[in-house]
Design a protein around this motif. Sequence first.
Motif, mmCIF file in Angstrom:
data_model
loop_
_atom_site.group_PDB
_atom_site.id
_atom_site.type_symbol
_atom_site.label_atom_id
_atom_site.label_comp_id
_atom_site.label_asym_id
_atom_site.label_seq_id
_atom_site.Cartn_x
_atom_site.Cartn_y
_atom_site.Cartn_z
ATOM 1 N N GLN A 1 0.831 -1.200 0.000
ATOM 2 C CA GLN A 1 0.000 0.000 0.000
ATOM 3 C C GLN A 1 0.869 1.254 0.000
ATOM 4 O O GLN A 1 2.039 1.227 0.389
ATOM 5 C CB GLN A 1 -0.918 0.013 1.228
ATOM 6 N N ASP A 2 0.294 2.381 -0.411
ATOM 7 C CA ASP A 2 1.013 3.649 -0.351
ATOM 8 C C ASP A 2 1.192 4.043 1.111
ATOM 9 O O ASP A 2 0.245 3.983 1.903
ATOM 10 C CB ASP A 2 0.251 4.741 -1.099
ATOM 11 N N ALA A 3 2.396 4.437 1.478
ATOM 12 C CA ALA A 3 2.731 4.688 2.878
ATOM 13 C C ALA A 3 1.945 5.830 3.499
ATOM 14 O O ALA A 3 1.759 5.870 4.718
ATOM 15 C CB ALA A 3 4.233 4.960 3.004
ATOM 16 N N SER A 4 1.491 6.780 2.677
ATOM 17 C CA SER A 4 0.773 7.929 3.236
ATOM 18 C C SER A 4 -0.724 7.866 2.947
ATOM 19 O O SER A 4 -1.420 8.876 3.082
ATOM 20 C CB SER A 4 1.347 9.233 2.689
ATOM 21 N N ALA A 5 -1.231 6.695 2.618
ATOM 22 C CA ALA A 5 -2.661 6.561 2.312
ATOM 23 C C ALA A 5 -3.517 6.985 3.500
ATOM 24 O O ALA A 5 -4.616 7.524 3.323
ATOM 25 C CB ALA A 5 -2.976 5.120 1.918
ATOM 26 N N LEU B 1 -3.221 9.418 5.296
ATOM 27 C CA LEU B 1 -3.372 10.873 5.274
ATOM 28 C C LEU B 1 -4.307 11.340 4.164
ATOM 29 O O LEU B 1 -4.591 12.533 4.045
ATOM 30 C CB LEU B 1 -2.008 11.543 5.085
ATOM 31 N N GLY B 2 -4.752 10.401 3.344
ATOM 32 C CA GLY B 2 -5.612 10.758 2.230
ATOM 33 C C GLY B 2 -4.854 11.367 1.068
ATOM 34 O O GLY B 2 -5.436 12.076 0.242
ATOM 35 N N LYS B 3 -3.552 11.086 1.000
ATOM 36 C CA LYS B 3 -2.738 11.584 -0.103
ATOM 37 C C LYS B 3 -1.727 10.522 -0.485
ATOM 38 O O LYS B 3 -1.423 9.624 0.310
ATOM 39 C CB LYS B 3 -2.029 12.881 0.278
ATOM 40 N N ALA B 4 -1.195 10.621 -1.691
ATOM 41 C CA ALA B 4 -0.242 9.620 -2.186
ATOM 42 C C ALA B 4 1.185 10.138 -2.064
ATOM 43 O O ALA B 4 1.470 11.290 -2.378
ATOM 44 C CB ALA B 4 -0.544 9.273 -3.633
ATOM 45 N N SER B 5 2.071 9.249 -1.606
ATOM 46 C CA SER B 5 3.493 9.593 -1.522
ATOM 47 C C SER B 5 4.278 8.963 -2.663
ATOM 48 O O SER B 5 5.412 9.359 -2.939
ATOM 49 C CB SER B 5 4.070 9.102 -0.190
#
Length: 273
Positions: free
Chosen positions: A50-54, A56-60
């Motif tokens: 998974q995206d590490a900053s998911a 936060l509701g944003k993509a890293s």
Amino acid sequence: MSPSTPAPLRIAIAGCTGRMGHMLIEAVMAADDCVLAGALDRAGSPAIGQDASAFLGKASGVAITADLRTGLQGADCLIDFTRPEGTLAHLAVCRELGVQLVIGTTGFSDAQKAEIAAAAEDVAIMMAPNMSVGVNVVLRLLDMAARALNEGYDIEIIEAHHRFKVDAPSGTALKMGEVVANALGRDLKECAVYGREGVTGERDPSTIGFATIRGGDVVGDHTVLFAGIGERIEISHKSSSRATYAQGSLRAVRFLAGKARGLYGMNDVLGLG
């Protein structure tokens, strides 16, 4: 980026799905001079891939991985607030790859601390039981207080943390004890008392006592009590958010930038001597 603008510090986070991991990712994402370069979690975690900053509701653009070399590829520094065994496994790969390390993990044995010191001969490491700027200022105050209150005062250290903390006393409490003991010319290993029960007899004035509380969602409270006849002096620090640890960790990353090797503490980071 203009030619005069330094490249952002590329930071990897160990234990990225935990409470502290999330706080660190949020701090890195919000910092103008930092970029998330890697996110590590344990093998078998449902978050792998998974995206590490998911959260936060944003993509890293950084996928969570259990593979150390993948997670550290291109990273300048790893921030690690996991457990001793995991940190030492990460340390070995960081040493091999030349990745700097900021260690906030606690509960190391003396032998494990020696491993970290040995690795610091090849890579720059900042290790501290507490990354809070406030806690490290308190440590300096404790040194001053202990030297002045060196006779006639009983010393007790009381700490409280959330129900999920696995080591006791906390690394911060032990560091406070070490600072006080050193200021008094004592060896904490010889004078610490970690629990009292039953008929204990009168208190030995040369001892330093520890009391541990675990419960709820307490982020971290520490008080050092100097109890004399007719007065008590209390030096306390209370954390209401892990954000202070995250910001202290980023200060440590910035401090290590450009350093090839060496073992440092928060006193070095903050210029406290």
